[in-house]
Design an enzyme around this catalytic site. Structure first.
Site, mmCIF file in Angstrom:
data_model
loop_
_atom_site.group_PDB
_atom_site.id
_atom_site.type_symbol
_atom_site.label_atom_id
_atom_site.label_comp_id
_atom_site.label_asym_id
_atom_site.label_seq_id
_atom_site.Cartn_x
_atom_site.Cartn_y
_atom_site.Cartn_z
ATOM 1 N N LYS A 1 22.764 -45.590 24.240
ATOM 2 C CA LYS A 1 21.459 -45.057 24.649
ATOM 3 C C LYS A 1 21.331 -43.619 24.176
ATOM 4 C CE LYS A 1 20.445 -43.972 29.142
ATOM 5 N NZ LYS A 1 20.151 -42.521 29.074
ATOM 6 N N GLU B 1 18.741 -40.119 23.980
ATOM 7 C CA GLU B 1 17.543 -39.340 24.256
ATOM 8 C C GLU B 1 17.047 -38.768 22.929
ATOM 9 O OE1 GLU B 1 18.115 -36.381 27.338
ATOM 10 O OE2 GLU B 1 19.284 -37.769 28.560
ATOM 11 N N GLU C 1 11.963 -42.660 31.818
ATOM 12 C CA GLU C 1 12.373 -41.961 33.048
ATOM 13 C C GLU C 1 11.254 -41.028 33.514
ATOM 14 O OE1 GLU C 1 16.256 -40.108 32.917
ATOM 15 O OE2 GLU C 1 15.952 -39.120 34.850
#
Ligand code: KIV
Length: 272
Positions: free
Chosen positions: A120, A122, A189
């Protein structure tokens, strides 16, 4: 009534896509060790993330910035030892993705060491080239949009993202670009629930939400928040699943069941 049960088969990206197509929600949680990993899988959690949140909930830092590749590798190996069928996803920590080549090298290292299935990352638009390169080399990725805790020093705090229409349109466009670049999953998020619903509808890849409303395809929370052992103020989007339960197993099963039945998150956990 949904009764959580252990997973029968290996959870794969095509499996999660099928759940999305069939409108079945899936449950994800973070874990950082062998014992909890096995417990989560036995309770029906489909995806386990070794998040860089470990910097806060395991190591006691204020942010995720100090987490290293070796930290993710260490906890990734421990969690992998506890899983049989649940999907294992690992966070790429701050500073591990500064170029596509560095990302390939670091992601390959993590996947070889831990046998995780997905990394994952960002970064949104900044990581488009990296996502494309990872895909070319057969590395499955989950792109993380919305609140990106690794940007805390630029943002000066943790806030809901995508509230203004221009920011919402930018996030939707970035999500589409990441899908086109080959990312396999998207994580949102702290995003207004209606924006998360719009993004989920617009993409074929499964979308996982934390503080992103009930209309995403899967939910994720930090395990310590679910078990009510997080020190200090709890995030609005989290829920103490220990309340009213007599064991950790019962609390996790409750979480899975509430996700599957769209009972979690409710109005009190979402942003508008
Ligand atoms: O690091 C982490 O645990 C995460 C979750 C908050 C999704 O990224």
């Amino acid at each position: 009534m949904y009764i959580p049960k252990p997973l029968d088969d290996k959870v794969t990206i095509p499996h999660l896509k099928k759940l999305k197509q069939e409108g079945e929600k899936f449950a994800c949680l973070t874990a950082y060790d062998y014992s909890f990993a096995g417990l989560l899988e036995d309770c029906g959690v489909e995806l386990v993330l070794v998040g860089d949140s470990l910097g806060m909930v395991i190591q006691g830092h204020d942010t995720t910035i100090p987490v290293t590749l070796d930290d993710i590798c260490y906890h990734g190996k421990a969690v992998a030892a506890g899983l049989q069928n649940a999907m294992l996803m690992l966070d790429m920590p701050f500073g591990s993705l500064n170029s596509p080549q560095q990302a390939i090298d670091n992601a390959s290292y993590l996947l070889k060491q831990t046998q995780a299935q997905v990394v994952k990352l960002e970064g949104g638009q900044t990581q488009l080239k990296t996502v494309e390169t990872l895909a070319k080399f057969g590395i499955a990725s989950c792109s993380h949009l919305g609140l990106q805790p690794q940007m805390v020093n630029k943002m000066g705090g943790y806030r809901v993202q995508g509230k203004a229409r221009s920011a919402a349109e930018e996030m939707l466009a970035t999500a589409k670009d990441l899908e086109a670049a080959g990312t396999d999953l998207l994580l949102l998020e702290c995003v207004p629930a209606n924006l998360a619903a719009e993004i989920t509808e617009a993409l074929e890849i499964p979308v996982i939400g934390i503080g992103a409303g009930v209309d995403v395809d899967g939910q994720i929370l930090v395990l310590q928040d679910v078990l009510n052992v997080t020190a200090g103020k709890k995030p609005k989007f989290s829920k103490n699943f220990m309340q009213g339960q007599s064991s950790i197993q019962a609390a996790i099963k409750r979480y899975v069941s509430e996700v599957k039945r769209r009972q979690f998150p409710d109005q009190s956990h979402i942003f508008s």
